[in-house]
Design a protein around this motif. Sequence first.
Motif, PDB file in Angstrom:
ATOM      1  N   GLY A 172     -51.667   2.657  -5.036  1.00  0.00           N
ATOM      2  CA  GLY A 172     -52.526   1.600  -5.104  1.00  0.00           C
ATOM      3  C   GLY A 172     -51.784   0.528  -5.968  1.00  0.00           C
ATOM      4  N   ARG A 173     -50.616   0.640  -6.527  1.00  0.00           N
ATOM      5  CA  ARG A 173     -49.927  -0.351  -7.368  1.00  0.00           C
ATOM      6  C   ARG A 173     -48.616  -0.875  -6.668  1.00  0.00           C
ATOM      7  NH1 ARG A 173     -48.516   3.700 -11.728  1.00  0.00           N
ATOM      8  NH2 ARG A 173     -47.920   4.448  -9.832  1.00  0.00           N
ATOM      9  N   VAL A 191     -46.644 -10.871 -14.597  1.00  0.00           N
ATOM     10  CA  VAL A 191     -45.083 -11.070 -14.807  1.00  0.00           C
ATOM     11  C   VAL A 191     -44.526 -12.487 -14.016  1.00  0.00           C
ATOM     12  CG1 VAL A 191     -44.839  -8.518 -14.788  1.00  0.00           C
ATOM     13  CG2 VAL A 191     -44.184  -9.660 -12.951  1.00  0.00           C
ATOM     14  N   ASP A 192     -43.665 -12.659 -14.654  1.00  0.00           N
ATOM     15  CA  ASP A 192     -43.090 -14.185 -14.297  1.00  0.00           C
ATOM     16  C   ASP A 192     -42.271 -13.888 -13.046  1.00  0.00           C
ATOM     17  OD1 ASP A 192     -42.204 -16.610 -14.389  1.00  0.00           O
ATOM     18  OD2 ASP A 192     -40.599 -16.463 -15.864  1.00  0.00           O
ATOM     19  N   TRP A 193     -42.813 -13.865 -12.010  1.00  0.00           N
ATOM     20  CA  TRP A 193     -41.980 -13.687 -10.565  1.00  0.00           C
ATOM     21  C   TRP A 193     -41.107 -14.909 -10.393  1.00  0.00           C
ATOM     22  CZ3 TRP A 193     -42.640  -9.060  -8.243  1.00  0.00           C
ATOM     23  CH2 TRP A 193     -43.684  -8.391  -8.383  1.00  0.00           C
ATOM     24  N   LEU A 194     -40.131 -14.466  -9.733  1.00  0.00           N
ATOM     25  CA  LEU A 194     -39.233 -15.561  -9.095  1.00  0.00           C
ATOM     26  C   LEU A 194     -40.101 -16.390  -8.228  1.00  0.00           C
ATOM     27  CD1 LEU A 194     -35.849 -13.557  -8.035  1.00  0.00           C
ATOM     28  CD2 LEU A 194     -36.174 -15.202 -10.047  1.00  0.00           C
ATOM     29  N   ASP A 195     -39.781 -17.819  -8.159  1.00  0.00           N
ATOM     30  CA  ASP A 195     -40.847 -18.732  -7.544  1.00  0.00           C
ATOM     31  C   ASP A 195     -40.762 -18.238  -5.782  1.00  0.00           C
ATOM     32  OD1 ASP A 195     -41.107 -20.095  -9.729  1.00  0.00           O
ATOM     33  OD2 ASP A 195     -39.445 -21.699  -9.279  1.00  0.00           O
ATOM     34  N   GLN A 196     -39.812 -17.963  -5.371  1.00  0.00           N
ATOM     35  CA  GLN A 196     -39.368 -17.667  -3.822  1.00  0.00           C
ATOM     36  C   GLN A 196     -40.189 -16.292  -3.642  1.00  0.00           C
ATOM     37  OE1 GLN A 196     -37.022 -18.476  -6.253  1.00  0.00           O
ATOM     38  NE2 GLN A 196     -35.231 -16.956  -5.739  1.00  0.00           N
ATOM     39  N   ASP A 197     -40.290 -15.488  -4.626  1.00  0.00           N
ATOM     40  CA  ASP A 197     -41.229 -14.216  -4.164  1.00  0.00           C
ATOM     41  C   ASP A 197     -42.614 -14.274  -4.202  1.00  0.00           C
ATOM     42  OD1 ASP A 197     -38.248 -13.282  -4.680  1.00  0.00           O
ATOM     43  OD2 ASP A 197     -39.292 -11.280  -5.234  1.00  0.00           O
ATOM     44  N   ARG A 198     -43.164 -15.584  -4.926  1.00  0.00           N
ATOM     45  CA  ARG A 198     -44.708 -15.460  -5.166  1.00  0.00           C
ATOM     46  C   ARG A 198     -45.380 -15.392  -3.840  1.00  0.00           C
ATOM     47  NH1 ARG A 198     -45.740 -17.454 -10.805  1.00  0.00           N
ATOM     48  NH2 ARG A 198     -43.670 -17.301 -11.677  1.00  0.00           N
ATOM     49  N   PRO A 199     -45.174 -16.254  -2.846  1.00  0.00           N
ATOM     50  CA  PRO A 199     -46.076 -16.088  -1.538  1.00  0.00           C
ATOM     51  C   PRO A 199     -46.092 -14.497  -1.289  1.00  0.00           C
ATOM     52  CG  PRO A 199     -44.488 -17.917  -1.289  1.00  0.00           C
ATOM     53  CD  PRO A 199     -44.124 -17.249  -2.650  1.00  0.00           C
ATOM     54  N   ALA A 200     -44.939 -13.920  -0.938  1.00  0.00           N
ATOM     55  CA  ALA A 200     -44.941 -12.560  -0.601  1.00  0.00           C
ATOM     56  C   ALA A 200     -45.630 -11.403  -1.469  1.00  0.00           C
ATOM     57  CB  ALA A 200     -43.614 -11.977  -0.229  1.00  0.00           C
ATOM     58  N   VAL A 201     -45.522 -11.709  -2.747  1.00  0.00           N
ATOM     59  CA  VAL A 201     -46.348 -10.892  -3.825  1.00  0.00           C
ATOM     60  C   VAL A 201     -47.840 -11.101  -3.598  1.00  0.00           C
ATOM     61  CG1 VAL A 201     -46.788 -10.702  -6.219  1.00  0.00           C
ATOM     62  CG2 VAL A 201     -44.515 -10.962  -5.424  1.00  0.00           C
ATOM     63  N   ALA A 202     -48.289 -12.617  -3.316  1.00  0.00           N
ATOM     64  CA  ALA A 202     -49.584 -12.622  -3.234  1.00  0.00           C
ATOM     65  C   ALA A 202     -50.198 -11.852  -1.909  1.00  0.00           C
ATOM     66  CB  ALA A 202     -49.952 -14.286  -3.037  1.00  0.00           C
ATOM     67  N   GLU A 203     -49.369 -11.908  -1.070  1.00  0.00           N
ATOM     68  CA  GLU A 203     -49.880 -11.210   0.086  1.00  0.00           C
ATOM     69  C   GLU A 203     -49.933  -9.703   0.184  1.00  0.00           C
ATOM     70  OE1 GLU A 203     -51.366 -12.112   2.742  1.00  0.00           O
ATOM     71  OE2 GLU A 203     -51.289 -10.919   4.382  1.00  0.00           O
ATOM     72  N   ALA A 204     -48.904  -9.552  -0.665  1.00  0.00           N
ATOM     73  CA  ALA A 204     -48.755  -7.758  -0.948  1.00  0.00           C
ATOM     74  C   ALA A 204     -49.922  -7.348  -1.764  1.00  0.00           C
ATOM     75  CB  ALA A 204     -47.485  -7.555  -1.454  1.00  0.00           C
ATOM     76  N   ALA A 205     -50.281  -8.125  -2.792  1.00  0.00           N
ATOM     77  CA  ALA A 205     -51.529  -7.874  -3.564  1.00  0.00           C
ATOM     78  C   ALA A 205     -52.746  -7.800  -2.853  1.00  0.00           C
ATOM     79  CB  ALA A 205     -51.639  -8.959  -4.762  1.00  0.00           C
ATOM     80  N   ARG A 206     -52.731  -8.963  -1.938  1.00  0.00           N
ATOM     81  CA  ARG A 206     -54.208  -8.971  -0.857  1.00  0.00           C
ATOM     82  C   ARG A 206     -54.095  -7.721  -0.243  1.00  0.00           C
ATOM     83  NH1 ARG A 206     -55.926 -10.330   3.723  1.00  0.00           N
ATOM     84  NH2 ARG A 206     -53.874 -10.545   4.746  1.00  0.00           N
ATOM     85  N   LEU A 207     -53.108  -7.361   0.443  1.00  0.00           N
ATOM     86  CA  LEU A 207     -52.947  -6.195   1.314  1.00  0.00           C
ATOM     87  C   LEU A 207     -53.517  -4.816   0.469  1.00  0.00           C
ATOM     88  CD1 LEU A 207     -49.677  -6.841   3.517  1.00  0.00           C
ATOM     89  CD2 LEU A 207     -52.207  -6.734   4.273  1.00  0.00           C
ATOM     90  N   LEU A 208     -52.966  -4.726  -0.993  1.00  0.00           N
ATOM     91  CA  LEU A 208     -53.271  -3.522  -1.744  1.00  0.00           C
ATOM     92  C   LEU A 208     -54.758  -3.581  -1.936  1.00  0.00           C
ATOM     93  CD1 LEU A 208     -50.699  -3.370  -4.589  1.00  0.00           C
ATOM     94  CD2 LEU A 208     -50.980  -1.708  -2.735  1.00  0.00           C
ATOM     95  N   ARG A 209     -55.435  -4.592  -2.334  1.00  0.00           N
ATOM     96  CA  ARG A 209     -56.774  -4.874  -2.485  1.00  0.00           C
ATOM     97  C   ARG A 209     -57.353  -4.248  -1.474  1.00  0.00           C
ATOM     98  NH1 ARG A 209     -56.146 -10.113  -3.840  1.00  0.00           N
ATOM     99  NH2 ARG A 209     -55.193 -10.194  -5.631  1.00  0.00           N
ATOM    100  N   GLU A 210     -57.042  -4.405  -0.423  1.00  0.00           N
ATOM    101  CA  GLU A 210     -58.083  -4.205   1.038  1.00  0.00           C
ATOM    102  C   GLU A 210     -57.561  -2.719   1.371  1.00  0.00           C
ATOM    103  OE1 GLU A 210     -56.535  -6.404   4.130  1.00  0.00           O
ATOM    104  OE2 GLU A 210     -57.835  -8.043   3.797  1.00  0.00           O
ATOM    105  N   ARG A 211     -56.870  -2.044   0.857  1.00  0.00           N
ATOM    106  CA  ARG A 211     -56.415  -0.687   1.197  1.00  0.00           C
ATOM    107  C   ARG A 211     -57.373   0.343   0.857  1.00  0.00           C
ATOM    108  NH1 ARG A 211     -52.201   1.822  -0.338  1.00  0.00           N
ATOM    109  NH2 ARG A 211     -51.581   3.126   1.346  1.00  0.00           N
TER     110      ARG A 211
END
Length: 132
Positions: free
Chosen positions: A16-17, A112-132
């Motif tokens: 879950g992380r 954490v201070d994500w690279l700007d270009q990684d942020r949209p994918a991180v947000a989506e990955a976090a959303r998917l993790l919350r749903e699992r």
Amino acid sequence: MKDRVVVVAGALYDKGRLLAARRSAPAELAGRWELPGGKLEPGESPEQALVRELREELGVETEPVARIPGEWPLKPGYVLQVWTARLVSGEPEPLEDHDALRWLAPHETDAVDWLDQDRPAVAEAARLLRER
Ligand code: 523
């Protein structure tokens, strides 16, 4: 398009992380956090490249699960594509390119201070993790 370098990165999850990796180079990116990965080599599929990069950089075996829709521009001629991936075996260690790793719970992914270009994918990955 041929004259375009694809960089693949993994939203690697376990228990879950989500794994965040702190870059140690180059200077302009060092200290920022990313989804680990790297450039495709000739003849490789993105999934093969991802499994190889995570093995080289972290010493773990992983399995790509699904592409996160979208594609994010990096420097000119480079694009970032992201897959979710599950940890199959091993415990990630910062073997190359990184000097710290953190497993983040879904509510901590902004810590954490994500690279700007990684942020949209991180947000989506976090959303998917919350749903699992
Ligand atoms: N990014 C990036 N985000 C991200 C990765 C894995 C890479 O913005 N999650 C950028 C950083 C670099 C470029 O993509 O500008 C290539 O990534 P790198 O250096 O991790 O790729 P490698 O390991 O294939 O590169 P070499 O060390 O040059 O082989």
